[in-house]
Design a protein around this motif. Structure first.
Motif, mmCIF file in Angstrom:
data_model
loop_
_atom_site.group_PDB
_atom_site.id
_atom_site.type_symbol
_atom_site.label_atom_id
_atom_site.label_comp_id
_atom_site.label_asym_id
_atom_site.label_seq_id
_atom_site.Cartn_x
_atom_site.Cartn_y
_atom_site.Cartn_z
ATOM 1 N N ARG A 155 2.866 9.856 -0.745
ATOM 2 C CA ARG A 155 2.534 10.948 -0.004
ATOM 3 C C ARG A 155 0.863 10.973 0.307
ATOM 4 N N LEU A 156 0.115 10.569 -0.751
ATOM 5 C CA LEU A 156 -1.207 10.576 -0.618
ATOM 6 C C LEU A 156 -1.901 9.500 0.307
ATOM 7 N N LEU A 157 -1.345 8.353 0.317
ATOM 8 C CA LEU A 157 -1.896 7.204 1.059
ATOM 9 C C LEU A 157 -1.953 7.415 2.652
ATOM 10 N N ARG A 158 -2.902 7.015 3.244
ATOM 11 C CA ARG A 158 -2.970 6.972 4.565
ATOM 12 C C ARG A 158 -2.046 5.668 5.151
ATOM 13 N N PRO A 159 -1.564 5.435 6.413
ATOM 14 C CA PRO A 159 -1.033 4.328 6.922
ATOM 15 C C PRO A 159 -1.689 3.069 6.411
ATOM 16 N N GLY A 160 -1.271 2.162 5.953
ATOM 17 C CA GLY A 160 -2.023 0.920 5.613
ATOM 18 C C GLY A 160 -2.731 1.043 4.229
ATOM 19 N N GLY A 161 -2.739 2.259 3.637
ATOM 20 C CA GLY A 161 -3.488 2.209 2.231
ATOM 21 C C GLY A 161 -2.731 1.615 1.133
ATOM 22 N N ALA A 162 -3.542 1.012 0.054
ATOM 23 C CA ALA A 162 -2.765 0.067 -0.973
ATOM 24 C C ALA A 162 -2.524 0.897 -2.015
ATOM 25 N N LEU A 163 -1.624 0.338 -2.606
ATOM 26 C CA LEU A 163 -1.037 0.802 -4.098
ATOM 27 C C LEU A 163 -1.249 -0.310 -5.041
ATOM 28 N N VAL A 164 -1.751 -0.076 -6.258
ATOM 29 C CA VAL A 164 -1.836 -1.009 -7.312
ATOM 30 C C VAL A 164 -1.210 -0.531 -8.946
ATOM 31 N N ILE A 165 -0.373 -1.065 -9.156
ATOM 32 C CA ILE A 165 0.173 -0.536 -10.313
ATOM 33 C C ILE A 165 0.164 -1.632 -11.428
ATOM 34 N N GLU A 166 0.068 -1.305 -12.651
ATOM 35 C CA GLU A 166 0.232 -2.233 -13.606
ATOM 36 C C GLU A 166 1.617 -1.907 -14.502
ATOM 37 N N HIS A 167 2.125 -3.035 -15.059
ATOM 38 C CA HIS A 167 3.757 -2.752 -15.439
ATOM 39 C C HIS A 167 3.766 -3.804 -16.778
#
Length: 287
Positions: free
Chosen positions: A238-250
């Motif tokens: 929902r928050l990211l613009r098109p092309g925006g990046a997501l980074v998650i630790e797991h």
């Protein structure tokens, strides 16, 4: 421990921590002694070699700190500080202590943020805790704006304290849940980064420092450990613009399940990254 010269006190401290099962007793002894005396680890070792005398009041404080560490209280709680990349963050009871693994993970967020062509890129750290990820992005990409989201009333004072000290006015703290955070920023964010809770409810962390002292809300997340990730994925989408990046630790065994969650939510370019020990530790994706 009753010795009055630094070398004897240091040796007693190392022995006491070794008996307690501390993984690096010499390192922790030097850091605790240095914290009390205002010395670097190297300076502690140099002074110990000369068998320098030590003030009895300082010796009492050091002995008390060693006793605390021997109960497996985290070193960072005793000193009140946790190093994180170029930062020294205030930590203590109620907030998750940042780890070296997250230093590796946040590099992906920093790299993505630095490549955004916008002269004032926008990043969000969901479940900020001590503020480590938010502040690393803000201090290493200084033209960026960063929003840190944290809901724990116990953690929030630590987040606020660190942002006030290191944020330089470019990090905004929002008290809220990562599941429904920041609707006013829908479609406007360039990078979303997070170290969410990811331990399954039935799992027991091996290290007493984690099991006994880190807040449960920062550790556990549903039967498979991925409940927070599911909420995070929807919020990031929902928050990211098109092309925006997501980074998650797991966790190191969660990469495949996490990738499936992200792909089902419409993310592309999903990739897992291994840390320096060869463990699956970070996943990146694009909106």
């Amino acid at each position: 421990m009753t010795s009055s010269d630094l070398e004897s006190l240091r040796r007693d401290a190392i022995d006491a921590l070794a008996v307690a099962g501390i993984p690096a007793p010499e390192v922790d002894a030097d850091l605790l002694i240095g914290h009390v005396l205002g010395l670097s680890r190297g300076a502690v070792q140099a002074r110990a070699l000369t068998r320098s005398p030590i003030d009895e009041q300082d010796a009492r404080v050091i002995r008390a700190a060693i006793v605390r560490r021997a109960t497996r209280e985290p070193l960072q709680h005793i000193t009140g500080l946790a190093p994180f990349r170029s930062l020294e963050l205030a930590v203590g009871p109620g907030v998750f202590t940042p780890r070296a693994e997250t230093e590796f993970v946040v590099q992906f967020a920093i790299d993505a943020l630095a490549l955004v062509p916008n002269p004032e890129p926008l990043a969000v750290d969901l479940g900020s805790g001590s503020g480590a990820i938010a502040l690393a992005m803000a201090t290493e990409v200084q033209h960026a704006r960063v929003v840190a989201v944290e809901k724990s009333p116990e953690a929030l004072p630590w987040t606020a304290r660190n942002i006030e000290r290191h944020g330089d006015g470019r990090v905004r703290l929002v008290a809220g849940d990562l599941a429904d955070a920041l609707p006013e920023l829908d479609g406007l964010v360039d990078v979303v980064a997070s170290n969410p809770p990811y331990i399954p409810l039935g799992a027991v962390p091996r290290d007493p420092e984690v099991r006994l002292f880190d807040p449960a809300a920062a550790l556990y997340s549903g039967e498979d450990g991925l409940d927070a990730v599911r909420a995070l994925s929807r919020t990031a989408r929902r928050l990211l613009r098109p092309g925006g990046a997501l980074v998650i630790e797991h966790g190191e065994l969660q990469a495949a399940e996490l990738a499936a969650i992200l792909r089902a939510d419409g993310f592309s370019a999903v990739a897992c990254h291994r840390d320096l020990l060869g463990r699956d530790r970070a996943t990146t994706a694009r909106r």
